[in-house]
Write a protein that holds these residues in place. Sequence first.
Motif, mmCIF file in Angstrom:
data_model
loop_
_atom_site.group_PDB
_atom_site.id
_atom_site.type_symbol
_atom_site.label_atom_id
_atom_site.label_comp_id
_atom_site.label_asym_id
_atom_site.label_seq_id
_atom_site.Cartn_x
_atom_site.Cartn_y
_atom_site.Cartn_z
ATOM 1 N N MET A 215 0.827 -1.206 0.000
ATOM 2 C CA MET A 215 0.000 0.000 0.000
ATOM 3 C C MET A 215 0.863 1.259 0.000
ATOM 4 O O MET A 215 0.537 2.243 -0.658
ATOM 5 N N GLN A 216 1.965 1.232 0.746
ATOM 6 C CA GLN A 216 2.869 2.385 0.749
ATOM 7 C C GLN A 216 3.404 2.651 -0.663
ATOM 8 O O GLN A 216 3.522 3.799 -1.084
ATOM 9 N N THR A 217 3.706 1.562 -1.374
ATOM 10 C CA THR A 217 4.187 1.723 -2.747
ATOM 11 C C THR A 217 3.107 2.345 -3.626
ATOM 12 O O THR A 217 3.366 3.284 -4.391
ATOM 13 N N LEU A 218 1.886 1.843 -3.507
ATOM 14 C CA LEU A 218 0.785 2.440 -4.263
ATOM 15 C C LEU A 218 0.671 3.934 -3.931
ATOM 16 O O LEU A 218 0.467 4.772 -4.806
ATOM 17 N N GLY A 219 0.806 4.245 -2.655
ATOM 18 C CA GLY A 219 0.685 5.630 -2.212
ATOM 19 C C GLY A 219 1.761 6.517 -2.827
ATOM 20 O O GLY A 219 1.462 7.593 -3.350
ATOM 21 N N GLN A 220 3.010 6.050 -2.781
ATOM 22 C CA GLN A 220 4.100 6.839 -3.369
ATOM 23 C C GLN A 220 3.878 7.048 -4.863
ATOM 24 O O GLN A 220 4.077 8.146 -5.386
#
Lengths: 418, 418
Positions: B7-12
């Motif tokens: 999810m952090q990757t999607l966010g970035q």
Amino acid sequence: MNISDYMQTLGQQARQAARLLARASTSDKNVALLEIATQIRSAASSLKEENAKDLDTGKAKGLDAAMLDRLTLTDARIEQMAEGLEQIAQLPDPVGEISNMTYRPSGIQLGQMRVPLGVVGIIYESRPNVTVDAAALCLKSGNATILRGGSEAIHSNQAIAKCIEAGLIKAGLPANAVQVVETTDRSAVDELVRMTDYVDVIVPRGGKGLIERVSREARVPVIKHLDGICHVYIDAEADLLMAEEIAFNAKCHRYGVCNAMETLLVDIAIAAEFLPKIAVRYASEQVELRGCERTREILPQAIAVTEVDWDTEYLAPILSIRVVNGLDEALDHIDRHSSAHTETIVTENYSKARRFLREVDSSSVMVNASTRFADGFEYGLGAEIGISTDKIHARGPVGLLGLTSQKWIVLGSGQIRN
Amino acid sequence: MNISDYMQTLGQQARQAARLLARASTSDKNVALLEIATQIRSAASSLKEENAKDLDTGKAKGLDAAMLDRLTLTDARIEQMAEGLEQIAQLPDPVGEISNMTYRPSGIQLGQMRVPLGVVGIIYESRPNVTVDAAALCLKSGNATILRGGSEAIHSNQAIAKCIEAGLIKAGLPANAVQVVETTDRSAVDELVRMTDYVDVIVPRGGKGLIERVSREARVPVIKHLDGICHVYIDAEADLLMAEEIAFNAKCHRYGVCNAMETLLVDIAIAAEFLPKIAVRYASEQVELRGCERTREILPQAIAVTEVDWDTEYLAPILSIRVVNGLDEALDHIDRHSSAHTETIVTENYSKARRFLREVDSSSVMVNASTRFADGFEYGLGAEIGISTDKIHARGPVGLLGLTSQKWIVLGSGQIRN
């Protein structure tokens, strides 16, 4: 009574008062504001007595000089509070304003009416004048308020609360329209920011620690600003005399304010010409310069900047300087390090000015003006309850309009959906 | 990769895409919308194949008929998705709109520019068309989107995501402008609603359970509506023929929608004349009536209403009826039981219409029109991402404007603060 029950009671009372206040006439609200001003002026000596108790406690606790100064009520500051109330009485009332009434194909006439948010919770630190300023803005915009000041100002705030209550009663408005929390227990704040049934928005005002804590704990929406890391970018095509004035004013006009510049970005094409001149100006005010490598080639007196500097709000005579390869590098730096408060470009180039305005995602974006203009009074809002660096609801200086919302209204003549 | 990292990757990725999307031209965004429509039309058969997998799983899991219906993609529904994209392409682009440019006494020229919010997280349940509608509204308003659909629609949503990605790439926009979460793990939702660095607002769409959970867990601001408990008040001075049409339409036009009336308030002065007539209309549609005591004296066929009824969104052919002593009692009932969605007064009395408009604190307040008009299309917003019953940021139908914010812009000629 325990803290939770006490705060719930304040919340219920605020909600009831908010209903009445939402429909109060402009004239009743203005009468209340002027009555509060009268009460404050005539209570000046007792306000100073109560304030002296806070100052004694503060000194005993070892508060620093700056904090004691913010806490102190002088005759001049009491008069300023009264004048602030009179100014807010003179502002136009946003409540009930109807806009954009247009007919839809169905025949209904659709528009929007401006309405108060309801109940506003204000959480703040040592300055007692916030009690009056915040209450006045909320009152004028038809909102009930629950005010939670710092424990170091408790006597001052309670004395001010009495003036506000007396003014409300004289004007025939509900006394609970403004309530000042009487306990210094910190759990009152936790309760306040979680009472979603009774509080519509929280405005924290104070240091970063307070604001971070409120944001973390809150279940109620928060209008806040965390940092003011403001940038000025001097473009290759800047008028360098203008650039010098703006860069000097943005840093040196006042240091401890959120709209002061913390980082100066300079296009490499004019850095060798511009930096020595502005450095002389900063030297005259003993501003400490922290520069990138290219800056230090031009200004050897600058100390080496670190990565941490780019993300630091100094609020002090310290400035970070970075030499950049044109607008794109400046935009990239701002995107990574800005707190989304206020940024300025100094340029005579039309296309670069236009790109800067469009692409910088901050609450105020300026061309050829000092960042210090990002302020409710300068923007004509009359007064501000804070400066929002959030994107939802309100950005930048938040005045009366930021304390309202718009509901849809529909005027029909019997229309039904087919 | 664990869910949090994913999810952090999607966010970035969303944050990076949002920067590019914020400055994308109207024409590029429209090309993308039309390309996505083309992709969806040409992928119709593979969309139906993927949808069939979801339907098989759903049947095996024992989903009810209504849920399976919402989940089903037919040729007509696929065409509707494509047409929806074309309609959104035709809407005016709100981004970059500048308003209220005025000169301040300091000489600066001050105004506001409309800008995207940044990254919008959408959390929704079974209907796959939400994937396209929400992505399209966000794209047009310059926002990157992270979409989290229900696990029951995972194959359908992934297939739609491929069409969206292909359209974005063809138009030269970043593929990550729209990202559909690929995991059905529920912890992905908890992560999404807490990524304050990468997500600017969350829009939950679905049942009350979903929305309550999202609101409780979220650290990111939420635009939501919980209930649609809408009221129609028939005043003593109503045109009773008009009142009958509005009361019938507001209840019976569609039952399962949030802007349907759930409670009818009738002034006692006309109750004996009005209620028997409207009861005949409701009987023709088998609407179950639940009345207060005074209602049941006039309509013995009504069953006794309970306190719970006043706070229930039936979404069904059931209606609560209360006889009230005039406008104040109606306002009081609405204040206590309304979900702040939409309320209507039917009256020919000017003063009562004006009081109702001012005093009812709902997202839409109407005079002499069916509550069913509270809708993005009827309001001319083109499409809606949801209907907000919150007070902050956006109230009522939220279209493109609700997905934007306004920043301040300042044009100067070298102004500094004195």
